[in-house]
Scaffold this motif. Structure first.
Motif, mmCIF file in Angstrom:
data_model
loop_
_atom_site.group_PDB
_atom_site.id
_atom_site.type_symbol
_atom_site.label_atom_id
_atom_site.label_comp_id
_atom_site.label_asym_id
_atom_site.label_seq_id
_atom_site.Cartn_x
_atom_site.Cartn_y
_atom_site.Cartn_z
ATOM 1 N N HIS A 102 0.819 -1.042 -0.295
ATOM 2 C CA HIS A 102 -0.033 -0.167 0.069
ATOM 3 C C HIS A 102 0.955 1.292 -0.117
ATOM 4 O O HIS A 102 0.427 2.267 -0.720
ATOM 5 C CB HIS A 102 -1.027 0.034 1.254
ATOM 6 C CG HIS A 102 -1.990 -1.132 1.092
ATOM 7 N ND1 HIS A 102 -2.775 -1.473 2.292
ATOM 8 C CD2 HIS A 102 -2.239 -1.934 0.374
ATOM 9 C CE1 HIS A 102 -3.502 -2.329 1.943
ATOM 10 N NE2 HIS A 102 -3.140 -2.537 0.562
ATOM 11 N N ALA A 103 1.898 1.290 0.813
ATOM 12 C CA ALA A 103 2.859 2.262 0.758
ATOM 13 C C ALA A 103 3.305 2.629 -0.656
ATOM 14 O O ALA A 103 3.720 3.693 -1.036
ATOM 15 C CB ALA A 103 4.004 2.018 1.746
ATOM 16 N N ARG A 104 4.018 1.528 -1.261
ATOM 17 C CA ARG A 104 4.512 1.616 -2.525
ATOM 18 C C ARG A 104 3.606 2.301 -3.483
ATOM 19 O O ARG A 104 3.713 3.046 -4.266
ATOM 20 C CB ARG A 104 4.850 0.466 -3.102
ATOM 21 C CG ARG A 104 6.177 -0.127 -2.812
ATOM 22 C CD ARG A 104 6.218 -1.941 -2.971
ATOM 23 N NE ARG A 104 6.028 -2.177 -4.071
ATOM 24 C CZ ARG A 104 7.114 -2.400 -4.983
ATOM 25 N NH1 ARG A 104 8.405 -2.126 -4.598
ATOM 26 N NH2 ARG A 104 6.666 -2.851 -6.343
ATOM 27 N N ALA A 105 2.361 1.925 -3.507
ATOM 28 C CA ALA A 105 1.154 2.588 -4.275
ATOM 29 C C ALA A 105 0.936 3.836 -3.991
ATOM 30 O O ALA A 105 0.676 4.503 -4.930
ATOM 31 C CB ALA A 105 -0.270 1.817 -4.090
ATOM 32 N N GLU A 106 1.119 4.452 -2.603
ATOM 33 C CA GLU A 106 0.915 5.648 -2.193
ATOM 34 C C GLU A 106 1.929 6.675 -2.890
ATOM 35 O O GLU A 106 1.906 7.533 -3.257
ATOM 36 C CB GLU A 106 0.680 5.719 -0.767
ATOM 37 C CG GLU A 106 0.113 7.121 -0.409
ATOM 38 C CD GLU A 106 -1.312 7.365 -0.652
ATOM 39 O OE1 GLU A 106 -1.671 8.388 -0.817
ATOM 40 O OE2 GLU A 106 -1.920 6.233 -0.905
ATOM 41 N N MET A 107 3.248 6.000 -2.809
ATOM 42 C CA MET A 107 4.481 6.631 -3.217
ATOM 43 C C MET A 107 4.164 6.786 -4.784
ATOM 44 O O MET A 107 4.882 7.966 -5.492
ATOM 45 C CB MET A 107 5.466 5.834 -2.910
ATOM 46 C CG MET A 107 6.107 6.068 -1.465
ATOM 47 S SD MET A 107 5.945 7.727 -0.681
ATOM 48 C CE MET A 107 4.489 8.141 -0.109
ATOM 49 N N ARG A 108 3.837 5.797 -5.380
ATOM 50 C CA ARG A 108 3.808 6.121 -7.026
ATOM 51 C C ARG A 108 2.666 7.325 -7.495
ATOM 52 O O ARG A 108 3.092 8.164 -8.391
ATOM 53 C CB ARG A 108 3.177 4.405 -7.602
ATOM 54 C CG ARG A 108 4.289 3.363 -7.777
ATOM 55 C CD ARG A 108 3.631 2.372 -8.740
ATOM 56 N NE ARG A 108 2.906 1.569 -7.714
ATOM 57 C CZ ARG A 108 3.097 0.451 -7.270
ATOM 58 N NH1 ARG A 108 4.413 0.081 -7.385
ATOM 59 N NH2 ARG A 108 2.354 -0.330 -6.362
#
Length: 461
Positions: free
Chosen positions: A118-124
């Motif tokens: 989820h963190a990766r998605a938010e950073m993208r």
């Protein structure tokens, strides 16, 4: 400002937090397990309350007991330190439900950034560069195989809810995937209560570079100089330093811009650390975010003169950051090593027992020792093996390394085995002295040669 704060931790980090709280004129409450009743953090706090038995599940991560202790002592806030409940969104929410302030980010932020995918998605979404990998949680080995075939081996399998190396496996070919996935998923469920996984591309010959950031309720952001944490064993950091020798001023500015963009995108509050992998060309990619203070925060404090725990408390109390980005200057170089109660020559087996004698060389400029050790102390088998952090600060990296070697050489702990000799050997290594190591250097280069030396010594005896 708070009048009384409960520190929901133990050992050196509890001692370190209590000291700053006392300097701020805030009353302190320590919690302890039955095994820790004579520990230093208990002795120096204004009040102390037992929260359960020796095992962490019965005491330090027993949420109801910790909150009850805070309520009973009239504590206005809880500082979680690192480890234990520090990144538990449910606990942070429970703290708020009883009108006690959580010294850290909001529960929903912890939840968002605690799930690695989820963190990766938010950073993208925030246009932060992210390591190529799965675009959502992976539930089974078939899904893992599909992603691995798409991004190419080698891949790194990680627990979506985890950190600190648990539930993590390097997979170099398809035949290794099924067994590693099963084992990693079981480990993730055991440690985090969550069996969701994700995959990312393994970046070879890279460095682990991270940046500490603090953001207040008013949207003010302060980034601290980056830390190089590339020297690792089994995905656990062994040495940390700031600034990173591989960083140029231009790259540092780029990373600060990315970190500022990231924390603003999620409306972050309090302190945290964004971790990156940096390739040989200097490009960096988001790996994860820790929503707490970190073990290695002293090196950032040494090169800036800031007290990060003080900043945490001020921000949690609703105050504006007392420092601006232009005030943060890099002063020299700082390096930290973690002294552990282990037997490195026996595959780093933990060592517990009574401390018959301890000497930690705290004298001299640029020397800092964070520890809760004292003569007669007991090293318990229930907790992490780290017993001290040895930090050296000087004008240059070369001078800081020489000072750190002196500090470690003078350190004496009698009663349990420690990593002292292993650390001294590390500091003599040419790759480490010349700063040419990457995340796999310790396991692929140093350890095999060091183990040969041990074998030769044993045979000679």
């Amino acid at each position: 400002m708070f009048k009384k704060v409960l520190v929901a931790n133990r050992g050196e980090v509890a001692v370190r937090i209590i000291r700053t709280l006392k300097e701020m004129g805030i009353k302190t409450v320590a919690i302890y397990s039955t095994a820790d009743k004579n520990s230093l953090h208990v002795q120096i706090a204004d009040e102390a309350i037992c929260v359960g038995g020796p095992k962490p599940a019965d005491s330090y991560i027993n949420m109801k007991n910790v909150i009850s202790a805070a309520v009973l002592t009239g504590s206005e806030a809880i500082h979680p330190g690192y480890g234990f409940l520090s990144e538990n969104a449910m606990f942070a929410e429970m703290v708020g439900d009883v009108n006690i302030k959580w010294i850290g980010p909001r529960p929903e932020t912890i939840d968002l950034m605690g799930n690695k995918e989820h963190a990766r998605a938010e950073m993208r979404k925030a246009q932060v560069p992210v390591i190529p990998g799965s675009l959502g949680d992976i539930h089974n080995v078939d899904e893992a195989r599909e992603v691995a075939n798409e991004i190419g081996y080698p891949v790194l399998l990680k627990a979506a809810a985890g950190g600190g190396g648990k539930g993590m496996r390097f997979i170099y070919k398809d035949e290794e995937l099924e067994e590693n996935f099963t084992n990693a998923q079981a480990e993730a469920k055991l440690n985090y209560g969550d069996e969701h996984m994700y995959l990312e591309k393994v970046m070879l010959d890279c460095r682990h570079i991270e940046m500490q950031v603090v953001r207040d309720h008013f949207g003010n952001v302060v980034c601290l100089p980056e830390r190089n944490c590339s020297l690792q064993r089994r995905n656990q950091k062994v040495m940390e330093e700031s600034p990173a020798a591989s960083m140029t001023p231009a790259l540092r500015e780029d990373m600060m811009d990315v970190v500022t963009k990231a924390v603003n995108a999620i409306d972050y509050e309090n302190t945290g650390t964004i971790e990156f992998l940096q390739d040989q060309e200097g490009k960096f990619y988001f790996m994860e975010m820790n929503t707490r203070i970190q073990v290695e925060h002293p090196v950032s404090e040494m090169v800036t003169g800031l007290d990060l725990v003080r900043l945490q408390v001020l921000v949690a109390a609703g105050e504006e950051l007392p420092v601006k980005q232009e005030d943060v200057k890099i002063k020299g170089h700082a390096i930290e090593m973690r002294l552990t109660a282990e037997k490195p020559e026996a595959n780093f087996a933990p060592s517990a027992g009574k401390i018959d004698f301890v000497f930690l060389p705290t004298g001299g400029p640029g020397v800092r020792i964070d520890s809760a050790l004292y003569n007669g102390d007991m090293i318990q088998p229930f907790y992490d093996s780290m017993i001290a952090k040895l930090i050296a600060h000087d004008d240059t990296r070369e001078e800081a390394l020489a000072k750190l070697e002196r500090i470690i050489d003078e350190t004496s702990v009698v009663g349990v085995s420690t990593s002292k000799d292993f650390q001294l050997a590390l500091l003599q290594d040419e790759g480490i002295k010349n700063d040419v190591f990457t995340t796999k250097y310790l396991e692929n280069h140093f350890l095999p040669e060091w183990e040969k030396t041990l074998t030769s010594s044993n045979e000679a005896e």
